[in-house]
Design a protein around this motif. Sequence first.
Motif, PDB file in Angstrom:
ATOM      1  N   ILE A 121       0.856  -1.180   0.000  1.00  0.00           N
ATOM      2  CA  ILE A 121       0.000   0.000   0.000  1.00  0.00           C
ATOM      3  C   ILE A 121       0.892   1.229   0.000  1.00  0.00           C
ATOM      4  CG2 ILE A 121      -0.248  -0.168   2.521  1.00  0.00           C
ATOM      5  CD1 ILE A 121      -2.943   1.323   2.196  1.00  0.00           C
ATOM      6  N   ALA A 175      -4.446   6.411  -2.342  1.00  0.00           N
ATOM      7  CA  ALA A 175      -3.715   5.170  -2.086  1.00  0.00           C
ATOM      8  C   ALA A 175      -3.683   4.307  -3.328  1.00  0.00           C
ATOM      9  CB  ALA A 175      -4.353   4.394  -0.939  1.00  0.00           C
ATOM     10  N   ILE A 226      -2.934   0.267  -3.930  1.00  0.00           N
ATOM     11  CA  ILE A 226      -2.838  -0.971  -3.163  1.00  0.00           C
ATOM     12  C   ILE A 226      -2.716  -2.143  -4.130  1.00  0.00           C
ATOM     13  CG2 ILE A 226      -4.019  -2.461  -1.484  1.00  0.00           C
ATOM     14  CD1 ILE A 226      -5.603   0.100  -0.645  1.00  0.00           C
ATOM     15  N   MET A 281      -6.921   2.226   3.716  1.00  0.00           N
ATOM     16  CA  MET A 281      -6.502   0.832   3.637  1.00  0.00           C
ATOM     17  C   MET A 281      -7.627  -0.107   3.221  1.00  0.00           C
ATOM     18  SD  MET A 281      -4.406  -1.016   6.702  1.00  0.00           S
ATOM     19  CE  MET A 281      -5.795  -0.989   7.850  1.00  0.00           C
TER      20      MET A 281
END
Length: 640
Positions: free
Chosen positions: A45, A59, A61, A154
Amino acid sequence: MPFRLSARCLTGITLFACVFASLRIHAAPLAQTNNQTAAANPMTITANLTDAPRKLLHAEIEIPVKPGPFTFTAAKWIPGSHSPTGPIGEFAGIVVTGNGQAIPWRRDDIDLYAFHVVVPNGVTRLHIHDDFLAVSQGIDVAPNLAELEWERLMFYPAGVPVSQIVVVPSVIVPEGWHLGTALIPAKSTGNTTTFAQTTIRHLEDSPILTGRYFKEIPLAPGIAPQHFLDVAADSPQDLDQNLTPAFLAALNKLVPEAWAMYGSHHYDSYHFLLTLSDFAGRHGQEHQESSNNGGSHNAYSDPVQAVSNGELLPHEFTHSWNGKYRRPVGLDTPDFATPMKGELLWVYEGLTRLLGDVLAVRSGFETPEQFREALAYSAASLDQKPGRVWRNVEDSAISAPIQGGNMAYNNWRRSFDYYAEGELLWLHTDMLIRELTNGQKSLHDFCLVFFAKGGNTAPVTVPYNFDELVADLNQVAPYDWANFLREKITSLSPHADLDGITQSGWTLAYSDEASDYEKGEMGKTIDAYFSLGLLVREDGTIGDVRFFSPAFEAKLSPGEKIITIDGRAFSRSALHKALMERKPESTDVDASKPIFITVQLGNALRDVPIMYHDGERFPRLERTVNMPDLLSDLLAPLVK
């Protein structure tokens, strides 16, 4: 750079329409998740904070996968918040690809944090882009600094214990900014830092602070592992004016005092992350190897704010032991989807509140007098909280996830009282241990048993239950601790447990002068809570009415605006004068007469008489004659 959909991706989405339709078949139950992460094949990440000044985080990922149904999820139940506060509502721009081709996703119908995809043949790593809209109150970003709690960006495989998901995290910060974190840097290139491999559980527990005006200061030289203060501010002046010799001396002393109190440590290094910002505001969030703390731009340079913030760093530091290393079994969940059970929050937060307050005095953030002022205010607030006749301490802990919101009438509802009630309970426990052992032992001995199990360790969690708590107390001083604790947390009583205060050689009393602590806590709010039962804003708007108080019996309500008092235009001084004229010994007016006020709600005015004749009342602690001052003994430093 922010992710943008290409024409190729848009075409891919069209081609996958039939696959998207098939996802409805798989969406109802969560699929058996295939966790393909391993030390040799971790997920990654990369948090991009370059847009943080305009309240946008991004982000990228990558998750190892195998073909077939796959579910990824965001964190819902966040450790330390004890509630389903994962900010999924602020996620946006979610795009999933594999081998450069778009893969459609579908949110689960029941678990809105979970997303389903079907991984095509030949795809071994799933790429997910997401944006986080950092626009809500409490999200700590500002023009010149940002804090990252990883749950804000996340995604990870669902249905897997988070301690088993291997991840390599990275962060990109704005040009010229610096960062602080307990994560171990593995490589830095330009403004990108990649950290050592870890787990999703540990990553969520490892926030990042970054800022343009930033300092990292080593603390407690000679003590290993290392401790650091990482501080970011709105301006260089804010850094300089807050990092005073007195503040740094207290923080340096905090570390050895905590080690002496708890007899162990459970981290490989520790970072106090601190923002000094009017944008980010006051906050505190515990982590095992760091804490995420914040105050205004003059949080420690302004004497009044310095007192109010004195317990912040000691409190969050204490959580490294109480809450992170030792955690109630109901809060030690295997993932961030399993609901937490908060029945022991009076230990997690209540004991931490007492120990953190004690450490604040021992290290020099507060004086003993300031501690007593804060304790008096807290104890009086609980003692005059009518809601305690229907809601016990245990229920305030169990119901933590549904508390908060509008604080009006909170004295009847009760909210998060396990903090302050727990502090009084553990103070009582300390005094009882001293009595049972003829002064040979105290709560400190319990801390050495409870927090030092296993000796010094790496960052791990050792869960406990009520029975272990009782057993450890009995190891220190044999007693019927089970019934003592159960009675305190389950009974309904119109008054707070003040026995710890009285047994320490002090008495809760009232005077007509507010303490410096209370003045600081109230700020611009006019405090007539312990007299009329009112909290009033400077413009006369009633913020709260204490149930069964004179104001409540006069049928005043939150939101009404006081226009006049005894014929005078409303002001702080007018309210003070009216109260002082109603003291029994007053000769200015007939003290038996009610206070006459005029209130307004909308366009309606009404006159209200309030029957009250006891002047102003503000709590304080007074020394009890011919009793030893055990409270001062409790506050005495352990490190000479």
